[in-house]
Structures are given as C-alpha cells and as structure tokens.
Design a protein around this motif. Structure first.
Motif, PDB file in Angstrom:
ATOM      1  N   MET A 166       0.806  -1.055  -0.091  1.00 39.43           N
ATOM      2  CA  MET A 166      -0.127   0.027   0.116  1.00 39.43           C
ATOM      3  C   MET A 166       1.077   1.160   0.152  1.00 39.43           C
ATOM      4  SD  MET A 166      -3.171   0.719   2.529  1.00 39.43           S
ATOM      5  CE  MET A 166      -3.255   2.334   3.129  1.00 39.43           C
ATOM      6  N   VAL A 167       0.587   2.163  -0.895  1.00 39.15           N
ATOM      7  CA  VAL A 167       1.499   3.411  -1.029  1.00 39.15           C
ATOM      8  C   VAL A 167       0.863   4.471  -0.144  1.00 39.15           C
ATOM      9  CG1 VAL A 167       2.318   2.880  -3.395  1.00 39.15           C
ATOM     10  CG2 VAL A 167       0.232   4.108  -3.177  1.00 39.15           C
ATOM     11  N   PRO A 168       1.723   5.413   0.371  1.00 45.05           N
ATOM     12  CA  PRO A 168       1.258   6.605   1.219  1.00 45.05           C
ATOM     13  C   PRO A 168       0.843   7.795   0.521  1.00 45.05           C
ATOM     14  CG  PRO A 168       3.826   6.215   1.185  1.00 45.05           C
ATOM     15  CD  PRO A 168       3.358   5.312   0.384  1.00 45.05           C
ATOM     16  N   TRP A 169       0.422   7.762  -0.691  1.00 43.20           N
ATOM     17  CA  TRP A 169      -0.008   8.795  -1.205  1.00 43.20           C
ATOM     18  C   TRP A 169      -1.421   8.463  -2.157  1.00 43.20           C
ATOM     19  CZ3 TRP A 169       4.686   6.626  -2.730  1.00 43.20           C
ATOM     20  CH2 TRP A 169       4.878   5.843  -3.587  1.00 43.20           C
ATOM     21  N   ARG A 170      -2.178   9.537  -2.412  1.00 42.24           N
ATOM     22  CA  ARG A 170      -3.507   9.480  -3.057  1.00 42.24           C
ATOM     23  C   ARG A 170      -3.469  10.591  -4.156  1.00 42.24           C
ATOM     24  NH1 ARG A 170      -5.514  10.407   2.041  1.00 42.24           N
ATOM     25  NH2 ARG A 170      -6.540  12.219   1.175  1.00 42.24           N
ATOM     26  N   SER A 171      -3.889  10.087  -5.182  1.00 40.21           N
ATOM     27  CA  SER A 171      -4.201  11.121  -6.257  1.00 40.21           C
ATOM     28  C   SER A 171      -5.570  12.047  -5.979  1.00 40.21           C
ATOM     29  CB  SER A 171      -4.270  10.362  -7.488  1.00 40.21           C
ATOM     30  OG  SER A 171      -3.081   9.722  -8.061  1.00 40.21           O
ATOM     31  N   SER A 172      -5.354  12.975  -6.243  1.00 38.37           N
ATOM     32  CA  SER A 172      -6.505  14.020  -6.282  1.00 38.37           C
ATOM     33  C   SER A 172      -6.672  14.544  -7.630  1.00 38.37           C
ATOM     34  CB  SER A 172      -6.400  15.027  -5.267  1.00 38.37           C
ATOM     35  OG  SER A 172      -5.267  16.204  -5.670  1.00 38.37           O
ATOM     36  N   THR A 173      -7.610  15.630  -7.909  1.00 41.86           N
ATOM     37  CA  THR A 173      -7.885  16.020  -9.066  1.00 41.86           C
ATOM     38  C   THR A 173      -6.633  17.242  -9.450  1.00 41.86           C
ATOM     39  OG1 THR A 173      -9.304  17.675  -8.077  1.00 41.86           O
ATOM     40  CG2 THR A 173     -10.434  16.054  -9.143  1.00 41.86           C
ATOM     41  N   THR A 174      -6.041  17.709  -8.350  1.00 39.83           N
ATOM     42  CA  THR A 174      -4.959  18.870  -8.380  1.00 39.83           C
ATOM     43  C   THR A 174      -3.728  18.142  -8.299  1.00 39.83           C
ATOM     44  OG1 THR A 174      -5.209  19.447  -6.329  1.00 39.83           O
ATOM     45  CG2 THR A 174      -6.644  20.765  -7.670  1.00 39.83           C
ATOM     46  N   GLY A 175      -3.477  16.851  -7.816  1.00 39.80           N
ATOM     47  CA  GLY A 175      -2.091  16.536  -7.698  1.00 39.80           C
ATOM     48  C   GLY A 175      -2.186  15.190  -6.783  1.00 39.80           C
ATOM     49  N   VAL A 176      -1.401  14.992  -5.732  1.00 42.28           N
ATOM     50  CA  VAL A 176      -1.165  13.994  -4.731  1.00 42.28           C
ATOM     51  C   VAL A 176      -1.265  14.519  -3.321  1.00 42.28           C
ATOM     52  CG1 VAL A 176      -0.127  12.433  -6.510  1.00 42.28           C
ATOM     53  CG2 VAL A 176       1.123  13.760  -5.135  1.00 42.28           C
ATOM     54  N   ASN A 177      -1.635  13.578  -2.278  1.00 42.99           N
ATOM     55  CA  ASN A 177      -1.576  13.831  -0.907  1.00 42.99           C
ATOM     56  C   ASN A 177      -0.797  12.764  -0.602  1.00 42.99           C
ATOM     57  OD1 ASN A 177      -3.588  16.193  -1.334  1.00 42.99           O
ATOM     58  ND2 ASN A 177      -5.067  15.093  -0.859  1.00 42.99           N
ATOM     59  N   ILE A 178       0.283  13.129   0.266  1.00 47.03           N
ATOM     60  CA  ILE A 178       1.260  12.172   0.912  1.00 47.03           C
ATOM     61  C   ILE A 178       1.182  12.322   2.231  1.00 47.03           C
ATOM     62  CG2 ILE A 178       3.495  11.455   0.799  1.00 47.03           C
ATOM     63  CD1 ILE A 178       4.015  13.556  -1.616  1.00 47.03           C
ATOM     64  N   ALA A 179       1.352  11.020   2.761  1.00 47.67           N
ATOM     65  CA  ALA A 179       1.490  10.875   4.253  1.00 47.67           C
ATOM     66  C   ALA A 179       2.903  10.634   4.711  1.00 47.67           C
ATOM     67  CB  ALA A 179       0.614   9.532   5.015  1.00 47.67           C
ATOM     68  N   LEU A 180       3.291  11.368   5.385  1.00 49.60           N
ATOM     69  CA  LEU A 180       4.805  11.439   5.764  1.00 49.60           C
ATOM     70  C   LEU A 180       4.939  11.178   7.493  1.00 49.60           C
ATOM     71  CD1 LEU A 180       6.212  14.817   4.386  1.00 49.60           C
ATOM     72  CD2 LEU A 180       6.111  12.558   3.321  1.00 49.60           C
ATOM     73  N   ARG A 181       6.162  10.626   7.683  1.00 47.94           N
ATOM     74  CA  ARG A 181       6.892  10.440   8.914  1.00 47.94           C
ATOM     75  C   ARG A 181       8.261  11.345   8.798  1.00 47.94           C
ATOM     76  NH1 ARG A 181      10.521   8.131  11.927  1.00 47.94           N
ATOM     77  NH2 ARG A 181      10.701   6.272  10.645  1.00 47.94           N
ATOM     78  N   VAL A 182       8.344  12.136   9.508  1.00 42.61           N
ATOM     79  CA  VAL A 182       9.485  12.984   9.410  1.00 42.61           C
ATOM     80  C   VAL A 182      10.414  12.956  10.719  1.00 42.61           C
ATOM     81  CG1 VAL A 182      10.059  15.520   9.299  1.00 42.61           C
ATOM     82  CG2 VAL A 182       8.075  14.693   7.948  1.00 42.61           C
ATOM     83  N   THR A 183      11.821  12.813  10.112  1.00 46.88           N
ATOM     84  CA  THR A 183      12.710  12.995  11.401  1.00 46.88           C
ATOM     85  C   THR A 183      13.662  14.156  11.380  1.00 46.88           C
ATOM     86  OG1 THR A 183      13.009  10.533  11.323  1.00 46.88           O
ATOM     87  CG2 THR A 183      14.687  11.710  12.246  1.00 46.88           C
ATOM     88  N   PRO A 184      13.353  14.915  12.017  1.00 49.84           N
ATOM     89  CA  PRO A 184      14.327  16.397  12.188  1.00 49.84           C
ATOM     90  C   PRO A 184      15.499  16.061  12.771  1.00 49.84           C
ATOM     91  CG  PRO A 184      12.576  16.333  13.736  1.00 49.84           C
ATOM     92  CD  PRO A 184      12.245  15.020  12.863  1.00 49.84           C
ATOM     93  N   ARG A 185      16.521  16.786  12.372  1.00 44.49           N
ATOM     94  CA  ARG A 185      17.814  16.740  12.806  1.00 44.49           C
ATOM     95  C   ARG A 185      18.498  15.289  12.422  1.00 44.49           C
ATOM     96  NH1 ARG A 185      18.834  19.030  18.741  1.00 44.49           N
ATOM     97  NH2 ARG A 185      18.947  17.034  19.082  1.00 44.49           N
ATOM     98  N   GLY A 186      18.112  14.740  11.222  1.00 47.80           N
ATOM     99  CA  GLY A 186      18.371  13.556  10.611  1.00 47.80           C
ATOM    100  C   GLY A 186      19.608  13.357  10.173  1.00 47.80           C
ATOM    101  N   GLY A 187      20.352  14.280  10.362  1.00 43.55           N
ATOM    102  CA  GLY A 187      21.798  14.325   9.700  1.00 43.55           C
ATOM    103  C   GLY A 187      21.999  14.514   8.178  1.00 43.55           C
ATOM    104  N   ARG A 188      21.011  14.335   7.518  1.00 46.72           N
ATOM    105  CA  ARG A 188      21.069  14.515   6.090  1.00 46.72           C
ATOM    106  C   ARG A 188      19.486  14.903   5.614  1.00 46.72           C
ATOM    107  NH1 ARG A 188      19.003  10.325   3.180  1.00 46.72           N
ATOM    108  NH2 ARG A 188      19.113   8.122   4.372  1.00 46.72           N
ATOM    109  N   ASP A 189      19.340  15.250   4.364  1.00 44.68           N
ATOM    110  CA  ASP A 189      17.870  15.277   3.769  1.00 44.68           C
ATOM    111  C   ASP A 189      17.864  14.412   2.770  1.00 44.68           C
ATOM    112  OD1 ASP A 189      17.847  17.839   5.189  1.00 44.68           O
ATOM    113  OD2 ASP A 189      18.082  19.461   3.572  1.00 44.68           O
TER     114      ASP A 189
END
Length: 110
Positions: free
Chosen positions: A1-24
C-alpha cells in the motif's frame, strides 16, 4: 500500500518526518502499527519555528521536480506525522514517488 493518494489537482502524501536526521532525504515507505503507510523523510533542520517543515517542503519540491509553491502542509505542523499536498499532474507525481520510494513488489533489488 502506497502512502499517497491522487486528487484532481495532484497528490496527497502521508509522511513520517525525522528532524535533525543528519541529512536531507527520502528513506522509503514504512508501515505504522495501525496499518497506515507513510513516506519516511529525514531533514537536517531542527523542529523549531517551522524550520523542519520548510525543509521537508523544499526537499519534496526538489525531489518531485515541482516549484516550492506547489507543495503545502495540510496537517501535522507540530507532529512527526504529516499530510502534504503536491499540486501537479497526478500520474507524473505518482511515478516520481514510485521512483523515490519503490514498494517491495516493484523493488527487486537489481
């Protein structure tokens, strides 16, 4: 199962973010304990004053080849779990996301 859904204007993405992760960077797809899938993203910025959120939006814009103005935070401003909207051609954006974070069924390790 992918963490994004298409919409009429683009995509919506579910994220889990790690700040201060050492790199982007994008670290792939993870399944949470509740069964939801999220795109794992890490940024060098700290989670203070919205710095990490701005870094995440910039990283996604660059990775997906869209202007920064096309990427917006829908929810999760103070949480590691976020919903992001990306404006653009939904098919092209979904393909770019598949290249960034291949699912196990498409990533054969070759």
């Amino acid at each position: 199962m992918v963490p994004w859904r298409s919409s009429t204007t683009g995509v919506n993405i579910a994220l889990r973010v790690t700040p201060r992760g050492g790199r982007d960077g994008v670290d792939g797809i993870e399944q949470l304990a509740d069964g939801r899938s999220v795109l794992k993203v890490r940024v060098r910025a700290i989670a203070d004053g919205g710095e990490a959120n701005r870094a995440v939006l910039a990283l996604l814009a660059k990775s997906l080849g869209v202007p920064k103005a096309s990427v917006s935070l829908l929810s999760g401003a103070t949480s590691r779990l976020k919903q992001i909207a990306v404006e653009g051609d939904p098919a092209r954006l979904a393909e770019a996301l598949r290249r960034l974070a291949p699912t196990e069924s498409t990533d054969l390790g070759n």
